[in-house]
Design an enzyme around this catalytic site. Structure first.
Site, mmCIF file in Angstrom:
data_model
loop_
_atom_site.group_PDB
_atom_site.id
_atom_site.type_symbol
_atom_site.label_atom_id
_atom_site.label_comp_id
_atom_site.label_asym_id
_atom_site.label_seq_id
_atom_site.Cartn_x
_atom_site.Cartn_y
_atom_site.Cartn_z
ATOM 1 N N SER A 25 27.996 34.510 120.399
ATOM 2 C CA SER A 25 29.257 34.725 121.113
ATOM 3 C C SER A 25 28.985 35.307 122.501
ATOM 4 O O SER A 25 29.911 35.587 123.255
ATOM 5 C CB SER A 25 30.164 35.670 120.316
ATOM 6 O OG SER A 25 29.477 36.859 119.973
ATOM 7 N N ASN A 112 31.001 45.590 113.201
ATOM 8 C CA ASN A 112 32.397 45.289 112.863
ATOM 9 C C ASN A 112 33.379 46.285 113.485
ATOM 10 O O ASN A 112 34.438 45.888 113.995
ATOM 11 C CB ASN A 112 32.574 45.260 111.339
ATOM 12 C CG ASN A 112 31.745 44.157 110.702
ATOM 13 O OD1 ASN A 112 31.209 43.307 111.413
ATOM 14 N ND2 ASN A 112 31.644 44.170 109.381
ATOM 15 N N THR A 157 75.289 24.817 133.802
ATOM 16 C CA THR A 157 75.093 24.759 132.358
ATOM 17 C C THR A 157 74.958 23.274 132.047
ATOM 18 O O THR A 157 75.594 22.433 132.704
ATOM 19 C CB THR A 157 76.274 25.358 131.556
ATOM 20 O OG1 THR A 157 77.458 24.620 131.869
ATOM 21 C CG2 THR A 157 76.512 26.829 131.907
ATOM 22 N N HIS A 158 74.094 22.972 131.103
ATOM 23 C CA HIS A 158 73.771 21.571 130.791
ATOM 24 C C HIS A 158 73.286 20.820 132.028
ATOM 25 O O HIS A 158 73.469 19.606 132.132
ATOM 26 C CB HIS A 158 74.961 20.831 130.167
ATOM 27 C CG HIS A 158 75.626 21.592 129.072
ATOM 28 N ND1 HIS A 158 75.229 21.525 127.758
ATOM 29 C CD2 HIS A 158 76.639 22.507 129.117
ATOM 30 C CE1 HIS A 158 75.973 22.339 127.025
ATOM 31 N NE2 HIS A 158 76.837 22.953 127.826
ATOM 32 N N SER A 279 49.967 14.230 149.354
ATOM 33 C CA SER A 279 49.540 13.117 148.509
ATOM 34 C C SER A 279 48.505 12.310 149.269
ATOM 35 O O SER A 279 48.570 12.194 150.493
ATOM 36 C CB SER A 279 50.748 12.242 148.170
ATOM 37 O OG SER A 279 50.333 10.921 147.900
ATOM 38 N N LYS A 285 54.719 13.508 151.395
ATOM 39 C CA LYS A 285 54.818 14.414 150.255
ATOM 40 C C LYS A 285 54.491 15.867 150.571
ATOM 41 O O LYS A 285 53.599 16.156 151.361
ATOM 42 C CB LYS A 285 53.867 13.935 149.129
ATOM 43 C CG LYS A 285 54.384 12.725 148.368
ATOM 44 C CD LYS A 285 55.764 12.961 147.851
ATOM 45 C CE LYS A 285 56.036 12.533 146.433
ATOM 46 N NZ LYS A 285 55.016 12.414 145.498
ATOM 47 N N ASN A 287 54.017 18.598 147.752
ATOM 48 C CA ASN A 287 54.124 18.856 146.319
ATOM 49 C C ASN A 287 53.984 20.346 145.988
ATOM 50 O O ASN A 287 53.074 20.995 146.475
ATOM 51 C CB ASN A 287 53.048 18.073 145.562
ATOM 52 C CG ASN A 287 53.194 16.577 145.765
ATOM 53 O OD1 ASN A 287 54.295 16.077 145.961
ATOM 54 N ND2 ASN A 287 52.082 15.864 145.730
ATOM 55 N N GLU A 292 53.944 23.596 139.374
ATOM 56 C CA GLU A 292 53.689 22.661 138.272
ATOM 57 C C GLU A 292 52.542 23.140 137.392
ATOM 58 O O GLU A 292 52.576 23.017 136.166
ATOM 59 C CB GLU A 292 53.364 21.278 138.826
ATOM 60 C CG GLU A 292 54.542 20.643 139.559
ATOM 61 C CD GLU A 292 54.089 19.445 140.380
ATOM 62 O OE1 GLU A 292 54.087 18.344 139.826
ATOM 63 O OE2 GLU A 292 53.730 19.616 141.550
ATOM 64 N N LYS A 327 38.216 36.386 120.604
ATOM 65 C CA LYS A 327 38.029 36.800 121.998
ATOM 66 C C LYS A 327 38.333 35.717 123.023
ATOM 67 O O LYS A 327 39.008 35.970 124.029
ATOM 68 C CB LYS A 327 36.612 37.353 122.174
ATOM 69 C CG LYS A 327 36.504 38.780 121.623
ATOM 70 C CD LYS A 327 35.094 39.262 121.467
ATOM 71 C CE LYS A 327 34.399 38.675 120.251
ATOM 72 N NZ LYS A 327 35.029 39.059 118.966
#
Ligand code: ARG
Length: 460
Positions: A25, A112, A157-158, A279, A285, A287, A292, A327
């Site tokens: 490890s 341990n 809303t929605h 881009s 563009k 971006n 994102e 870990k």
């Protein structure tokens, strides 16, 4: 290869090649070096104070540990996969530096209890870093809120234009969420701050150790009461991961909104060149990559939680090597969260809101229809259900005439409800609507300014 020199006494043969691949490890738990050294120092001092090891041996060990700390800090320490993990790597090097005295360090201790002591200390710091990162992000959101208490935008809303709100109100909604996130880290930190050291392999030890002393030396509130629990429990790591997953989820929502707001269809905000990328084919563009990526990274953090919970759920007490898998999940979640928080704070500080675009979007979709219904209730004593119906008919008429509600001629409204008076016009504007939402927690600029004062004080 011969068997591991740290535990190979009863072994005749060395490990299979594949064991050298699956066992170590060290590639990741080297991140626990500092905590491991601190744990060993505290353990050594306690052993000497209790007369379990000689003072000279303790001194030799402590000098050796300091030298190792130096080597690690300077990047000179050679981490060896054959020595499996950070604990054995440090102990083996200590033997080279300090000679036979080094062999006394592991008295009354097991890997341990050692590993889980290190890990609790590491997560304790990660909780503090998460809190700081959240703080910085809240500061950036608050600064935007201060600039935009009267910047009207559509509340959705929605994903349909619902009622106008202010950009400040929207920013402060996230300040609230991130405060609860910080609270989760603070709360988990309190619970994890008990020391497992001295539980040894699982049953405690026959040596007259003083666990209160080591707990205190390492900044823990107290030693853990039950040695089996001490080496088996990973709920402290799960709590960290759960808190991280929830915080990442909040970041993802905000990131998603930024992506939308930056899109030309919205144009609510503009990120500077420093926070956008171009881009390779489409020259126009800009971006919002970082947003994102923050949204995209959320799945990793959620996955980290699920992976560890799955690893722990079927595990009998006490330690099993399954637990070595804890870990990487925590390191990954912490790295991801801390990076996301820093990137988000920088983006929020950078962004320029576009009040005109927000207002134009807020105007579309008759967002003050509720204000109209409320006025019918207040001024004409209509039951709300009937008022809702009348307002709906008026919206339909405005739609037919292609005008906003506050531009609809009074006569048109009166055709639908003759009792409507000139007074109604004033309440149909976006600003009047926003200003009227004076209930506690509402979007009215006066209310939001009170909240800003509250947060200024609280985030000081
Ligand atoms: N590398 C181990 C881990 O990460 C340390 C504890 C190992 N204990 C043992 N008995 N093999 O969990």
């Amino acid at each position: 290869m011969v068997s591991n020199k740290m535990w190979g006494g009863r072994f005749e043969g060395g490990p299979a090649k594949i064991m050298e691949e699956i066992t170590p490890s060290i590639d990741f738990d080297k991140r626990l070096a500092e905590q491991d050294l601190a744990g060993s120092r505290a353990h050594t001092r306690m052993l000497a104070a209790q007369g379990i090891i000689a003072k000279e041996d303790a001194d030799a060990i402590l000098r050796g540990l300091d030298a190792i700390g130096q080597e690690i800090a300077e990047g000179k320490f050679i981490f060896k996969r054959a020595l499996e993990d950070i604990h054995l790597n440090i102990e083996a090097r200590l033997a080279e530096i300090a000679g036979p005295a080094a062999g006394r360090l592991h008295t009354a201790r097991s890997r341990n209890d050692q590993v889980v002591t290190d890990f609790r200390m590491w997560i304790r710091e990660a909780c503090d870093r998460a809190e700081q990162g959240l703080r910085a992000l809240q500061g950036a959101l608050l600064a935007q809120a201060e600039r935009h208490t009267t910047t009207v935008m559509p509340g959705f809303t929605h994903m349909q234009s619902a009622q106008p709100i202010t950009f400040a109100h929207h920013c402060l909604a996230y300040v609230e969420m991130f405060t609860r996130d910080a609270g989760r880290f603070a709360d988990g930190r309190k619970r994890l701050n008990e020391c497992p050291l001295g539980a040894a392999a699982l049953a405690g030890t026959s040596f007259p150790i003083d666990r209160d002393v080591t707990a205190k030396a390492l900044g823990f509130a107290r030693p853990m009461r039950n040695s089996l629990d001490a080496v088996s429990a990973r709920d402290f790591a799960l709590e960290y991961l759960a808190a991280a997953a929830i915080a990442a989820t909040h970041l993802s929502r905000l990131a998603g909104e930024l992506v939308q707001w930056c899109s030309p269809g919205f144009g609510f905000v503009r990120l500077s060149d420093a926070f956008t990328t171009g881009s390779s084919i489409m020259p126009q563009k800009r971006n919002p990559d970082a947003a994102e990526l923050i949204r995209g990274k959320t799945g990793r953090v959620l996955g980290d939680f699920v992976a560890l919970a799955t690893g722990v759920k079927g595990l009998v007490l006490a330690y099993g090597s399954d637990l070595q898998e804890d870990k990487e999940r925590v390191f990954d979640a912490a790295d991801t969260l801390e990076l996301s928080l820093a990137a988000m704070a920088a983006m929020i500080a950078d962004l320029k809101a576009n009040p005109d675009a927000m207002r134009a979007a807020a105007t579309a979709g008759y967002p003050t229809a509720t204000d109209l219904a409320d006025w019918l209730v207040r001024a004409l004593k209509k039951p709300f259900r009937e008022a809702h119906h009348i307002a709906g008919s008026i919206v339909k008429r405005a739609e037919e005439l292609k005008v906003d509600l506050d531009k609809l001629p009074l006569a048109e409204m009166q055709k639908i409800e003759p009792a409507i008076t000139q007074d109604v016009i004033a309440i149909l504007s976006l600003d009047a609507s926003v200003a009227s939402r004076m209930s506690y927690g509402g979007t009215a600029p006066d209310r939001v300014r009170e909240q800003i004062v509250f947060w200024r004080e609280k985030l000081k």
